[in-house]
Design a protein around this motif. Structure first.
Motif, PDB file in Angstrom:
ATOM      1  N   THR A 153     -36.448  -1.351 -27.984  1.00  0.00           N
ATOM      2  CA  THR A 153     -36.481  -0.215 -28.901  1.00  0.00           C
ATOM      3  C   THR A 153     -37.848   0.456 -28.787  1.00  0.00           C
ATOM      4  O   THR A 153     -38.880  -0.193 -28.960  1.00  0.00           O
ATOM      5  CB  THR A 153     -36.218  -0.664 -30.348  1.00  0.00           C
ATOM      6  OG1 THR A 153     -37.223  -1.608 -30.752  1.00  0.00           O
ATOM      7  CG2 THR A 153     -34.857  -1.333 -30.463  1.00  0.00           C
TER       8      THR A 153
ATOM      9  N   PHE B 226     -31.775  -1.296 -37.353  1.00  0.00           N
ATOM     10  CA  PHE B 226     -31.193  -1.167 -36.013  1.00  0.00           C
ATOM     11  C   PHE B 226     -30.520  -2.470 -35.589  1.00  0.00           C
ATOM     12  O   PHE B 226     -29.370  -2.466 -35.127  1.00  0.00           O
ATOM     13  CB  PHE B 226     -32.280  -0.787 -34.999  1.00  0.00           C
ATOM     14  CG  PHE B 226     -31.791  -0.738 -33.580  1.00  0.00           C
ATOM     15  CD1 PHE B 226     -31.249   0.428 -33.049  1.00  0.00           C
ATOM     16  CD2 PHE B 226     -31.852  -1.852 -32.758  1.00  0.00           C
ATOM     17  CE1 PHE B 226     -30.785   0.480 -31.749  1.00  0.00           C
ATOM     18  CE2 PHE B 226     -31.384  -1.825 -31.456  1.00  0.00           C
ATOM     19  CZ  PHE B 226     -30.852  -0.654 -30.948  1.00  0.00           C
TER      20      PHE B 226
ATOM     21  N   LEU C 104     -26.583  -2.976 -35.117  1.00  0.00           N
ATOM     22  CA  LEU C 104     -26.144  -3.282 -33.749  1.00  0.00           C
ATOM     23  C   LEU C 104     -25.229  -4.502 -33.741  1.00  0.00           C
ATOM     24  O   LEU C 104     -24.152  -4.492 -33.123  1.00  0.00           O
ATOM     25  CB  LEU C 104     -27.358  -3.526 -32.858  1.00  0.00           C
ATOM     26  CG  LEU C 104     -27.078  -3.779 -31.375  1.00  0.00           C
ATOM     27  CD1 LEU C 104     -26.662  -2.482 -30.684  1.00  0.00           C
ATOM     28  CD2 LEU C 104     -28.313  -4.369 -30.693  1.00  0.00           C
TER      29      LEU C 104
ATOM     30  N   ALA D 179     -26.247   2.043 -33.852  1.00  0.00           N
ATOM     31  CA  ALA D 179     -27.429   1.455 -34.473  1.00  0.00           C
ATOM     32  C   ALA D 179     -28.589   2.443 -34.524  1.00  0.00           C
ATOM     33  O   ALA D 179     -29.372   2.448 -35.486  1.00  0.00           O
ATOM     34  CB  ALA D 179     -27.839   0.194 -33.725  1.00  0.00           C
ATOM     35  N   GLN D 180     -28.710   3.285 -33.498  1.00  0.00           N
ATOM     36  CA  GLN D 180     -29.744   4.317 -33.529  1.00  0.00           C
ATOM     37  C   GLN D 180     -29.513   5.283 -34.692  1.00  0.00           C
ATOM     38  O   GLN D 180     -30.460   5.708 -35.362  1.00  0.00           O
ATOM     39  CB  GLN D 180     -29.750   5.093 -32.214  1.00  0.00           C
ATOM     40  CG  GLN D 180     -30.372   4.343 -31.045  1.00  0.00           C
ATOM     41  CD  GLN D 180     -30.345   5.184 -29.781  1.00  0.00           C
ATOM     42  OE1 GLN D 180     -29.285   5.488 -29.247  1.00  0.00           O
ATOM     43  NE2 GLN D 180     -31.511   5.553 -29.308  1.00  0.00           N
TER      44      GLN D 180
ATOM     45  N   ALA E  87     -30.508   3.575 -37.948  1.00  0.00           N
ATOM     46  CA  ALA E  87     -31.962   3.533 -38.102  1.00  0.00           C
ATOM     47  C   ALA E  87     -32.528   4.905 -38.435  1.00  0.00           C
ATOM     48  O   ALA E  87     -33.455   5.025 -39.253  1.00  0.00           O
ATOM     49  CB  ALA E  87     -32.598   2.994 -36.822  1.00  0.00           C
TER      50      ALA E  87
END
Length: 291
Positions: free
Chosen positions: A203, A238, A242, A259-260, A263
């Protein structure tokens, strides 16, 4: 959906807002202080259940007032906590300083998190992923990982904070998640034959995410462009999102994209609103925003 087991630390986070991060020997006047539920294990467990996973948590608190807030937060979620241990000592805590840009620094005092009794750990039948971090004893992670492997679970390690990893634990890991600082610390390990069996997810903040899978070309995913109010806890959101997405049947590529978004939604919301994020919110965010 299979179960997600999260073994990790719980901290009471003291978060101070300042105009900028102080340098060595410098004192900065803060504008606000908040006392928040935290610890990578606790944060990732909450994040995963917000995003639809069935989660049970394994960890430890002390016998102080901090423990009351930590336990109440978990009880007010859908995270199952029958394996939450306790003792008469101090609970874990951290202090974070957050500047106006949203960047932060933090220090952790582990307390009860270092006293998890590995003999009491029970990986439940139907567990699809065991999610670990580096805020508890390495021996505890290894014992849990071996037990989870025997029951057919995948082992995910968010190797934060960075520390040397035992080769016995490395052999158990299926997915390794690192941020920019941790990736630099583990640079030799990442390229080592010892980790060639591991899917690695890096990340990179505003630069997005890199996915490195065994015997497949590496891929990069750009980040969502949002104005962050604070990046504190973004990595945990995240990771939890995920894991939830993968357990829901998504490919790694779709799970990373999801997940992005989770976040990005997390960092652009006020702190007191972050515990209300849902899978529906994230899907709506994806429909409204382009990376």
């Amino acid at each position: 959906m299979k179960l997600l087991s999260v073994l990790g630390a719980l901290h009471l986070d003291v978060v101070v807002s300042t105009p900028f991060l102080p340098k060595a020997d410098e004192t900065v006047f803060g504008s606000e202080v908040k006392y928040l539920f935290g610890g990578k294990g606790g944060n990732q467990a909450i994040a995963a259940q917000l995003n639809g996973a069935k989660v049970y948590f394994i960890g430890r608190v002390g016998g102080d007032r901090f423990a009351e807030k930590l336990i109440n937060t978990l009880r007010n979620s859908s995270v199952e906590i029958s394996q939450l241990q306790s003792d008469s000592g101090a609970s874990g805590m951290s202090v974070a300083i957050v500047e106006q840009s949203g960047e932060y620094t933090a220090a952790v005092v582990s307390g009860a998190n270092l006293n998890i009794d590995e003999r009491s750990i029970k990986i439940l039948k139907g567990t699809g992923i065991l999610l670990l971090q580096n805020e508890v004893q390495a021996s505890v992670n290894l014992i849990a990982a071996r037990q989870a492997k025997r029951k057919g679970a995948k082992i995910w390690l968010n190797a934060a904070p960075a520390r040397e990893l035992d080769s016995k634990l490395i052999s158990q890991i299926d997915v390794l998640i690192l941020n920019r600082v941790e990736a630099k610390f583990y640079s030799n390990l990442i390229s080592s034959p010892e980790t060639e069996h591991i899917t690695k997810i890096l990340t990179l903040g505003a630069k997005g995410v890199e996915l490195h899978r065994p015997d497949q070309p590496s891929r990069s995913y750009p980040a969502y462009a949002v104005k962050p109010l604070s990046t504190h806890g973004a990595g945990d959101m995240f990771v939890g999102a995920l894991a939830s997405s993968r357990l829901n049947g998504s490919s790694f590529e779709k799970a990373i994209h999801y997940a992005q978004a989770a976040a990005a939604l997390h960092v652009s919301r006020k702190v007191e609103m972050r515990n209300q994020i849902s899978r529906t919110d994230v899907l709506n965010f994806i429909r409204r925003h382009k990376v």
